[in-house]
Design an enzyme around this catalytic site. Structure first.
Site, mmCIF file in Angstrom:
data_model
loop_
_atom_site.group_PDB
_atom_site.id
_atom_site.type_symbol
_atom_site.label_atom_id
_atom_site.label_comp_id
_atom_site.label_asym_id
_atom_site.label_seq_id
_atom_site.Cartn_x
_atom_site.Cartn_y
_atom_site.Cartn_z
ATOM 1 N N SER A 174 0.797 -1.241 0.072
ATOM 2 C CA SER A 174 0.098 0.012 -0.042
ATOM 3 C C SER A 174 0.883 1.329 -0.178
ATOM 4 C CB SER A 174 -1.004 0.007 1.220
ATOM 5 O OG SER A 174 -1.708 -1.075 1.265
ATOM 6 N N ILE A 178 1.303 -10.222 -8.008
ATOM 7 C CA ILE A 178 0.742 -9.639 -9.194
ATOM 8 C C ILE A 178 -0.332 -10.514 -9.580
ATOM 9 C CG2 ILE A 178 1.075 -8.517 -11.340
ATOM 10 C CD1 ILE A 178 2.475 -7.148 -8.971
ATOM 11 N N GLU A 227 -10.041 1.602 -9.217
ATOM 12 C CA GLU A 227 -9.588 0.177 -8.418
ATOM 13 C C GLU A 227 -10.542 -0.103 -7.179
ATOM 14 O OE1 GLU A 227 -5.969 -1.897 -6.429
ATOM 15 O OE2 GLU A 227 -5.681 -0.581 -8.069
ATOM 16 N N GLN A 237 -21.214 -19.861 8.953
ATOM 17 C CA GLN A 237 -21.633 -20.551 10.155
ATOM 18 C C GLN A 237 -23.087 -21.071 10.229
ATOM 19 O OE1 GLN A 237 -19.888 -20.395 12.866
ATOM 20 N NE2 GLN A 237 -21.428 -21.346 14.358
ATOM 21 N N GLY A 267 -21.797 -27.753 8.996
ATOM 22 C CA GLY A 267 -20.606 -28.601 8.632
ATOM 23 C C GLY A 267 -20.448 -28.150 7.124
ATOM 24 N N GLY A 299 -5.251 -2.153 -0.865
ATOM 25 C CA GLY A 299 -5.310 -1.094 0.138
ATOM 26 C C GLY A 299 -5.804 -1.673 1.429
#
Length: 379
Positions: free
Chosen positions: A132, A161, A244, A338, A342, A366
């Site tokens: 960052s 990358i 982005e 949750q 299972g 970021g």
């Protein structure tokens, strides 16, 4: 929604059809092989989905940030985040550097093929010691003039990358002066002598996305491969973070929507304690609150995109959005997992895939803590 038009909804439906036909039935195999097939990406390009904001002369649609967000959100309805990020890196994180800073000659050479899906792109910024903190990169470029003409010589390493193995065209950040922010961007083609993939990286999630370490060992590129102004690459990177991070927000919101949909269907069918799980008040109320948070985040995301179309500087807002959605998606997806019990921990179920794919959205593009600092220093 007040921000969208019939044309936006038509785009959303086009993307949904593409996902249903080309992605969801096949993408489990892509998770095993570790990348998205090139023919699928080419078909997306041929469908006009890779150049929404780019010039018509290069095959683009010259659309605005709102249209781009609709595309990113529609794409993010896929349950395969490795596919999503492969596309979004190409459309929203790498190729915009060429669109914003490329010379006419550079665009003429590359952009039509980028828009058409013939060339897939990656952006090389992150390094082993700098993520960052863009100003902290150590990859360096020096200009040389000799019998072969004017060149830049790149040396250094890039890490984490996305599209790093499979890309054809890389936009690489390198230091070109002693100042902390004296960074420039360069175009590097695959196959350039001295440029190699150091290793493909194995990840917890995004399994159908290839991620790599890149090595630059005395890589000579023509002086004309400088992208934009020398020494202004830091600001180019900062500018593109706005696009982005809205795209990553869309990805997070899409994960939330899909996780909630899957879980609502599941708890209405799953029998426990004499009835469906939906009969348990705590489950109903928890899902209702998570849905409320998701809807609120979505409205904020669309407002950010609208403000971009109005020409506002919204670094603080977008930093908030990235921090908010990166944390929210982990809360939503973990809770939904949750409630699957299972089954939520079984590989190849959609909820398990969403759970492991969501984790990086609070890190990549970021980290939450960095985003909150960007917010705080603008008060």
């Amino acid at each position: 929604m007040i921000y969208t038009t019939p044309e936006h909804e038509a785009l959303r439906e086009q993307v949904a059809r593409f996902l249903a036909r080309e992605v969801e039935p096949q993408a489990a195999a892509w998770e095993e092989q570790g990348f998205v097939p090139r023919e699928v990406l080419r078909r997306m390009g041929q469908a006009g989905l890779f150049g929404l904001m780019y010039e018509e002369r290069y095959g683009g649609a010259e659309a605005d940030a709102m249209t781009n967000l609709v595309f990113a959100e529609a794409l993010s309805q896929s349950t395969f985040a490795g596919f999503i990020i492969t596309v979004l890196v190409h459309t929203d994180m790498a190729s915009p550097h060429l669109h914003h800073a490329g010379s006419p000659a550079q665009k003429d050479k590359y952009l039509r093929k980028v828009v058409g899906g013939e060339l897939i792109t990656a952006v090389g910024i992150t390094e082993p010691g700098a993520g960052s903190d863009v100003a902290g990169i150590r990859t360096a470029a020096r200009r040389v003039s000799d019998g072969d003409g004017d060149h830049w010589v790149l040396n250094g390493t890039k890490m984490f990358i996305t599209n790093g193995v499979m890309a054809d065209l890389y936009f690489v950040a390198a230091k070109t002066g002693p100042g902390r922010r004296e960074v420039s961007m360069f175009i590097v083609e695959k196959g350039t002598p001295g440029f190699s993939v150091g290793r493909a990286l194995k990840k917890t999630g995004w399994l159908s996305s290839d991620t790599a370490e890149l090595v630059f060992d005395n890589v000579r590129i023509p002086a004309t491969n400088l992208l934009g102004e020398e020494g202004k690459g830091f600001y180019s990177v900062m500018k593109n973070f706005q696009t982005e991070r809205i795209a990553l927000g869309a990805m997070a919101v899409g994960h939330c929507q899909q996780a909630l949909k899957l879980t609502l269907d599941y708890v209405r069918q799953r029998q426990a304690f004499g009835g469906p799980l939906w009969d348990q008040q705590t489950i109903r109320q928890r899902l209702a609150m998570l849905d409320a948070k998701t809807r609120a985040a979505r409205q904020f995301m669309y407002h950010c995109a609208w403000r971009v179309t109005q020409g506002h500087d919204i670094v603080q807002d977008v930093s908030m959005l990235k921090a908010l959605t990166g944390e929210l998606v982990n809360e939503v997806v973990q809770t939904c997992q949750q409630f699957h019990g299972g089954m939520g921990y079984i590989r190849e179920t959609a909820i398990e895939r969403l759970w492991r794919d969501a984790r990086v959205l609070a890190i990549g593009g970021g980290a939450t803590e960095v985003m909150l600092e960007e917010v705080a220093k603008r008060y």
